[in-house]
Design an enzyme around this catalytic site. Sequence first.
Site, PDB file in Angstrom:
ATOM      1  N   LYS A  22      25.807  43.053  29.236  1.00  0.00           N
ATOM      2  CA  LYS A  22      27.230  43.108  28.898  1.00  0.00           C
ATOM      3  C   LYS A  22      28.027  42.084  29.720  1.00  0.00           C
ATOM      4  O   LYS A  22      28.860  41.365  29.174  1.00  0.00           O
ATOM      5  CB  LYS A  22      27.745  44.535  29.147  1.00  0.00           C
ATOM      6  CG  LYS A  22      29.197  44.756  28.794  1.00  0.00           C
ATOM      7  CD  LYS A  22      29.448  46.179  28.325  1.00  0.00           C
ATOM      8  CE  LYS A  22      29.459  47.197  29.458  1.00  0.00           C
ATOM      9  NZ  LYS A  22      30.652  47.098  30.298  1.00  0.00           N
ATOM     10  N   SER A  23      27.756  42.031  31.002  1.00  0.00           N
ATOM     11  CA  SER A  23      28.498  41.096  31.865  1.00  0.00           C
ATOM     12  C   SER A  23      28.288  39.648  31.409  1.00  0.00           C
ATOM     13  O   SER A  23      29.236  38.863  31.318  1.00  0.00           O
ATOM     14  CB  SER A  23      28.016  41.216  33.321  1.00  0.00           C
ATOM     15  OG  SER A  23      28.297  42.486  33.829  1.00  0.00           O
ATOM     16  N   ARG A  27      30.952  36.772  29.548  1.00  0.00           N
ATOM     17  CA  ARG A  27      31.140  35.460  30.188  1.00  0.00           C
ATOM     18  C   ARG A  27      30.718  34.326  29.262  1.00  0.00           C
ATOM     19  O   ARG A  27      31.321  33.251  29.263  1.00  0.00           O
ATOM     20  CB  ARG A  27      30.371  35.416  31.509  1.00  0.00           C
ATOM     21  CG  ARG A  27      31.061  36.285  32.594  1.00  0.00           C
ATOM     22  CD  ARG A  27      30.065  36.708  33.648  1.00  0.00           C
ATOM     23  NE  ARG A  27      30.658  37.357  34.814  1.00  0.00           N
ATOM     24  CZ  ARG A  27      30.969  38.662  34.878  1.00  0.00           C
ATOM     25  NH1 ARG A  27      30.788  39.451  33.846  1.00  0.00           N
ATOM     26  NH2 ARG A  27      31.471  39.164  35.996  1.00  0.00           N
ATOM     27  N   GLY A  95      36.875  46.982  30.517  1.00  0.00           N
ATOM     28  CA  GLY A  95      37.502  46.531  31.761  1.00  0.00           C
ATOM     29  C   GLY A  95      37.155  45.089  32.082  1.00  0.00           C
ATOM     30  O   GLY A  95      38.009  44.304  32.506  1.00  0.00           O
ATOM     31  N   ARG A 123      43.270  52.445  34.080  1.00  0.00           N
ATOM     32  CA  ARG A 123      42.574  51.764  35.178  1.00  0.00           C
ATOM     33  C   ARG A 123      43.488  50.769  35.901  1.00  0.00           C
ATOM     34  O   ARG A 123      44.378  50.188  35.302  1.00  0.00           O
ATOM     35  CB  ARG A 123      41.321  51.058  34.626  1.00  0.00           C
ATOM     36  CG  ARG A 123      40.351  52.057  34.017  1.00  0.00           C
ATOM     37  CD  ARG A 123      39.113  51.419  33.484  1.00  0.00           C
ATOM     38  NE  ARG A 123      38.292  50.864  34.555  1.00  0.00           N
ATOM     39  CZ  ARG A 123      37.160  50.204  34.346  1.00  0.00           C
ATOM     40  NH1 ARG A 123      36.739  49.996  33.093  1.00  0.00           N
ATOM     41  NH2 ARG A 123      36.457  49.743  35.347  1.00  0.00           N
ATOM     42  N   ASP A 321      27.092  50.379  38.585  1.00  0.00           N
ATOM     43  CA  ASP A 321      27.146  51.138  37.326  1.00  0.00           C
ATOM     44  C   ASP A 321      25.988  52.135  37.192  1.00  0.00           C
ATOM     45  O   ASP A 321      25.910  52.860  36.200  1.00  0.00           O
ATOM     46  CB  ASP A 321      27.113  50.166  36.132  1.00  0.00           C
ATOM     47  CG  ASP A 321      28.409  49.370  36.047  1.00  0.00           C
ATOM     48  OD1 ASP A 321      29.445  49.868  36.524  1.00  0.00           O
ATOM     49  OD2 ASP A 321      28.372  48.246  35.511  1.00  0.00           O
ATOM     50  N   ARG A 352      34.134  58.422  37.821  1.00  0.00           N
ATOM     51  CA  ARG A 352      32.706  58.759  37.703  1.00  0.00           C
ATOM     52  C   ARG A 352      32.232  59.706  38.789  1.00  0.00           C
ATOM     53  O   ARG A 352      31.285  60.469  38.577  1.00  0.00           O
ATOM     54  CB  ARG A 352      31.850  57.492  37.715  1.00  0.00           C
ATOM     55  CG  ARG A 352      31.859  56.807  36.389  1.00  0.00           C
ATOM     56  CD  ARG A 352      30.830  55.691  36.267  1.00  0.00           C
ATOM     57  NE  ARG A 352      30.963  55.105  34.951  1.00  0.00           N
ATOM     58  CZ  ARG A 352      30.694  53.842  34.643  1.00  0.00           C
ATOM     59  NH1 ARG A 352      30.258  53.014  35.581  1.00  0.00           N
ATOM     60  NH2 ARG A 352      30.853  53.397  33.414  1.00  0.00           N
TER      61      ARG A 352
HETATM   62  C1  S3P Z   1      31.329  43.980  36.031  1.00  0.00           C
HETATM   63  C2  S3P Z   1      31.604  44.314  37.331  1.00  0.00           C
HETATM   64  C3  S3P Z   1      31.629  45.695  37.814  1.00  0.00           C
HETATM   65  C4  S3P Z   1      30.925  46.643  36.850  1.00  0.00           C
HETATM   66  C5  S3P Z   1      31.332  46.388  35.428  1.00  0.00           C
HETATM   67  C6  S3P Z   1      30.961  44.982  35.026  1.00  0.00           C
HETATM   68  C7  S3P Z   1      31.364  42.558  35.637  1.00  0.00           C
HETATM   69  O1  S3P Z   1      32.959  46.114  37.966  1.00  0.00           O
HETATM   70  O2  S3P Z   1      31.223  47.987  37.183  1.00  0.00           O
HETATM   71  O3  S3P Z   1      30.687  47.294  34.551  1.00  0.00           O
HETATM   72  O4  S3P Z   1      30.867  42.219  34.549  1.00  0.00           O
HETATM   73  O5  S3P Z   1      31.884  41.751  36.418  1.00  0.00           O
HETATM   74  P1  S3P Z   1      33.805  45.853  39.315  1.00  0.00           P
HETATM   75  O6  S3P Z   1      33.996  44.415  39.457  1.00  0.00           O
HETATM   76  O7  S3P Z   1      35.100  46.575  39.099  1.00  0.00           O
HETATM   77  O8  S3P Z   1      32.970  46.456  40.404  1.00  0.00           O
END
Ligand code: S3P
Length: 442
Positions: A22-23, A27, A95, A123, A321, A352
């Site tokens: 996902k990250s 990007r 987020g 959030r 996570d 969580r």
């Molecule tokens: C993420 C960073 C994390 C993670 C989120 C994905 C990212 O959050 O919990 O699911 O893709 O950079 P935080 O940066 O708030 O720790």
Amino acid sequence: MTGLVSVPVNGLRGKIGVPGDKSISHRALMIGGMAVGETTIRGLLLGDDVLRTATAMEAMGVTILRDSDDQWRVFGVGVGGLREPDNVLDLGNAGTGARLLMGLVGTHPITAQFTGDASLRSRPMGRIAEPLSQIGTQVIARNGDKMPLTVTGAKMPMPIEYVLPVPSAQVKSAVLLAGLNTPGKTSVVESRPSRDHTELMLRHFGANVSVVDEEEDRRVITVTGQPELEGREVNVPGDPSSAAFPLVAGLISQDAEITISNVGLNPLRIGLIETLREMGATIDVNNEREQAGEPVADLLVRSSKLNGVTVPPERAPSMIDEYPILAVAAATAEGVTLMQGLAELRVKESDRLAAIVDGLRACGVIVDVEGDDLIVTGSPGQLAGGARIESRMDHRIAMSFLVMGMAAKNAVEIDDAGHIGTSFPAFVELMNGLGAKIEETT
Ligand code: S3P
């Protein structure tokens, strides 16, 4: 709302692949969108979170084509080329999408409004607004730091050095992406290294990004602004945070043997595997290779007898996570597992920490919170289950408790499966293919 129930099973077996990271998917769309020329993305996560980012980028002028489920093409507008969207950007539950896009928009001379679902609207966004205001961006948010909010990008952005007050890859990435269209050098300083996919991807597209460990607690990441990024190929590895669910299901259920192929093993994402191994887990890492600058491998996992351990706070960013599913594993381990330094869990898709504590207690587990530490006392072979858990608009809470149902004495239900699709749309199908029994409740 569709509820699901997961009943106890033995003998999970087979080979699966998990969806794209996902990250990295977010990007790839964003940085591909800032490049000149064509970017081809394979293995993009087709989860709602990522699709929201794609739609937002399109609303700001980027052309995105879905050739097939496995191949997407992005035609970027070049650094500085985003145009003002003519509607609100709705990031849903995402987020990462929301926060990173705020960074990108923050140094374009445009105004964009952001909103999301009830979870995202609760959030904190001040953590992004704060560094952006130093760059010259204006963020006007509901109650000071909540969505809906309006970002007006700086016309003459100022390069900054920003010391992260919380360990967060999202905040780091928002500042680095803002730095892309800022003249000069923009730096972020972290005391505990967090996932570095933004840094790796920016370099992959031709940006100059330096990472210097000045002292033990001071890593300085610097991007040189206004580069010409070039379209590239990106192969997204499987998401280790999604692999975590079949991985733990295999460990804590009886007579299981599961292979999970093509899992991304970026060193800043493997805290869960390290912890599970310390607990006694049998996890083989096979066929290690590299894909778009990220290490990947196949994981082979077998049912294992686990023991409680202490998970130090420094490890939190590399498995942030994964605490909900680790807590489920801890509930089946011999002895006490102490997970330290979990303050950030309170501001995820749900609180969580509260969701884990309430859910585990409902399933008969002894669990406590002291300050920011979570303490789970395991009972091997004695996990009761037999509860209905609120998933709280949180995909990882939903999947964690469905995995718990596989290894408990009694079935575990979740009230709402709707958000699983944000990160792992085929979760139920894949798990049932391995022998799990997850069904819709009426
Ligand atoms: C993420 C960073 C994390 C993670 C989120 C994905 C990212 O959050 O919990 O699911 O893709 O950079 P935080 O940066 O708030 O720790």
